[in-house]
Design a protein around this motif. Sequence first.
Motif, PDB file in Angstrom:
ATOM      1  N   MET A 282       0.845  -1.170   0.000  1.00 14.01           N
ATOM      2  CA  MET A 282       0.000   0.000   0.000  1.00 14.01           C
ATOM      3  C   MET A 282       0.895   1.240   0.000  1.00 14.01           C
ATOM      4  SD  MET A 282      -3.056   1.174   2.541  1.00 14.01           S
ATOM      5  CE  MET A 282      -4.116  -0.077   1.871  1.00 14.01           C
ATOM      6  N   VAL A 283       0.486   2.271  -0.688  1.00 10.36           N
ATOM      7  CA  VAL A 283       1.233   3.514  -0.789  1.00 10.36           C
ATOM      8  C   VAL A 283       0.615   4.541   0.150  1.00 10.36           C
ATOM      9  CG1 VAL A 283       1.885   5.392  -2.327  1.00 10.36           C
ATOM     10  CG2 VAL A 283       1.835   3.046  -3.179  1.00 10.36           C
ATOM     11  N   HIS A 284       1.478   5.199   0.918  1.00 12.91           N
ATOM     12  CA  HIS A 284       1.028   6.242   1.836  1.00 12.91           C
ATOM     13  C   HIS A 284       1.751   7.533   1.518  1.00 12.91           C
ATOM     14  CE1 HIS A 284      -1.020   3.411   4.488  1.00 12.91           C
ATOM     15  NE2 HIS A 284       0.027   2.624   4.331  1.00 12.91           N
ATOM     16  N   ARG A 285       1.005   8.627   1.458  1.00 12.89           N
ATOM     17  CA  ARG A 285       1.621   9.944   1.283  1.00 12.89           C
ATOM     18  C   ARG A 285       1.945  10.475   2.674  1.00 12.89           C
ATOM     19  NH1 ARG A 285       0.359  15.445   1.042  1.00 12.89           N
ATOM     20  NH2 ARG A 285       1.477  16.513  -0.622  1.00 12.89           N
ATOM     21  N   VAL A 286       3.149  11.020   2.835  1.00 15.65           N
ATOM     22  CA  VAL A 286       3.578  11.553   4.126  1.00 15.65           C
ATOM     23  C   VAL A 286       4.108  12.971   3.945  1.00 15.65           C
ATOM     24  CG1 VAL A 286       4.130   9.287   5.085  1.00 15.65           C
ATOM     25  CG2 VAL A 286       5.899  10.601   3.915  1.00 15.65           C
ATOM     26  N   GLU A 287       4.208  13.690   5.030  1.00 15.42           N
ATOM     27  CA  GLU A 287       4.812  15.017   5.006  1.00 15.42           C
ATOM     28  C   GLU A 287       6.319  14.863   4.821  1.00 15.42           C
ATOM     29  OE1 GLU A 287       3.134  17.912   4.979  1.00 15.42           O
ATOM     30  OE2 GLU A 287       1.359  16.652   4.948  1.00 15.42           O
ATOM     31  N   ALA A 288       6.938  15.858   4.245  1.00 13.44           N
ATOM     32  CA  ALA A 288       8.381  15.813   3.975  1.00 13.44           C
ATOM     33  C   ALA A 288       9.169  16.185   5.225  1.00 13.44           C
ATOM     34  CB  ALA A 288       8.717  16.746   2.828  1.00 13.44           C
ATOM     35  N   MET A 289       9.150  15.307   6.186  1.00 14.40           N
ATOM     36  CA  MET A 289       9.888  15.504   7.428  1.00 14.40           C
ATOM     37  C   MET A 289      11.217  14.751   7.323  1.00 14.40           C
ATOM     38  SD  MET A 289       7.742  17.383   8.970  1.00 14.40           S
ATOM     39  CE  MET A 289       8.325  17.479  10.635  1.00 14.40           C
ATOM     40  N   PRO A 290      12.260  15.212   8.002  1.00 12.34           N
ATOM     41  CA  PRO A 290      13.583  14.575   7.878  1.00 12.34           C
ATOM     42  C   PRO A 290      13.603  13.084   8.216  1.00 12.34           C
ATOM     43  CG  PRO A 290      13.762  16.663   9.023  1.00 12.34           C
ATOM     44  CD  PRO A 290      12.295  16.391   8.845  1.00 12.34           C
ATOM     45  N   GLU A 291      12.781  12.634   9.142  1.00 11.34           N
ATOM     46  CA  GLU A 291      12.828  11.227   9.553  1.00 11.34           C
ATOM     47  C   GLU A 291      12.033  10.301   8.621  1.00 11.34           C
ATOM     48  OE1 GLU A 291       9.510  13.297  11.659  1.00 11.34           O
ATOM     49  OE2 GLU A 291      11.632  13.709  11.493  1.00 11.34           O
ATOM     50  N   GLU A 292      11.190  10.827   7.776  1.00 13.53           N
ATOM     51  CA  GLU A 292      10.349   9.989   6.916  1.00 13.53           C
ATOM     52  C   GLU A 292      11.124   9.122   5.928  1.00 13.53           C
ATOM     53  OE1 GLU A 292       7.298   9.232   7.319  1.00 13.53           O
ATOM     54  OE2 GLU A 292       6.768  10.762   8.773  1.00 13.53           O
ATOM     55  N   PRO A 293      12.127   9.638   5.214  1.00 14.53           N
ATOM     56  CA  PRO A 293      12.841   8.772   4.252  1.00 14.53           C
ATOM     57  C   PRO A 293      13.483   7.543   4.896  1.00 14.53           C
ATOM     58  CG  PRO A 293      13.400  11.058   3.862  1.00 14.53           C
ATOM     59  CD  PRO A 293      12.605  11.009   5.138  1.00 14.53           C
ATOM     60  N   ALA A 294      13.952   7.663   6.105  1.00 17.77           N
ATOM     61  CA  ALA A 294      14.622   6.538   6.769  1.00 17.77           C
ATOM     62  C   ALA A 294      13.649   5.427   7.148  1.00 17.77           C
ATOM     63  CB  ALA A 294      15.355   7.034   8.005  1.00 17.77           C
ATOM     64  N   THR A 295      12.379   5.748   7.335  1.00 26.33           N
ATOM     65  CA  THR A 295      11.403   4.737   7.747  1.00 26.33           C
ATOM     66  C   THR A 295      10.701   4.079   6.570  1.00 26.33           C
ATOM     67  OG1 THR A 295       9.615   6.342   7.968  1.00 26.33           O
ATOM     68  CG2 THR A 295      10.991   5.960   9.915  1.00 26.33           C
ATOM     69  N   ALA A 296      10.871   4.610   5.358  1.00 24.03           N
ATOM     70  CA  ALA A 296      10.165   4.087   4.186  1.00 24.03           C
ATOM     71  C   ALA A 296      10.942   2.956   3.527  1.00 24.03           C
ATOM     72  CB  ALA A 296       9.952   5.215   3.179  1.00 24.03           C
ATOM     73  N   ASP A 297      10.227   2.018   2.922  1.00 19.28           N
ATOM     74  CA  ASP A 297      10.865   0.981   2.124  1.00 19.28           C
ATOM     75  C   ASP A 297      11.422   1.574   0.839  1.00 19.28           C
ATOM     76  OD1 ASP A 297      10.260  -1.090   3.907  1.00 19.28           O
ATOM     77  OD2 ASP A 297       8.285  -1.362   3.017  1.00 19.28           O
ATOM     78  N   ALA A 298      10.707   2.559   0.288  1.00 19.66           N
ATOM     79  CA  ALA A 298      11.128   3.220  -0.940  1.00 19.66           C
ATOM     80  C   ALA A 298      10.558   4.631  -0.966  1.00 19.66           C
ATOM     81  CB  ALA A 298      10.653   2.460  -2.164  1.00 19.66           C
TER      82      ALA A 298
END
Length: 73
Positions: free
Chosen positions: A1-17
């Motif tokens: 499933m795809v989730h849109r998130v806010e562009a916060m510094p910690e978000e890229p590290a928690t995503a699979d892609a």
Amino acid sequence: MVHRVEAMPEEPATADAVVLLADHDDFDYKAVELHARYVLDCRNRLSGANVDALRAPRTAKRPLACGFAGQKP
């Protein structure tokens, strides 16, 4: 499933892609490049071992055209 998130510094590290689809001047591209496990860059803004970028073939003599199969541009 795809989730849109806010562009916060910690978000890229928690995503699979991370998929980069649009350019934004106030977006921290370096943070994505450094912290994301995998990036699909559709804007050719990033580079690195964890980044795959969509690029037009360099041998094309004319712009690529979109259309249906068999339809002339």
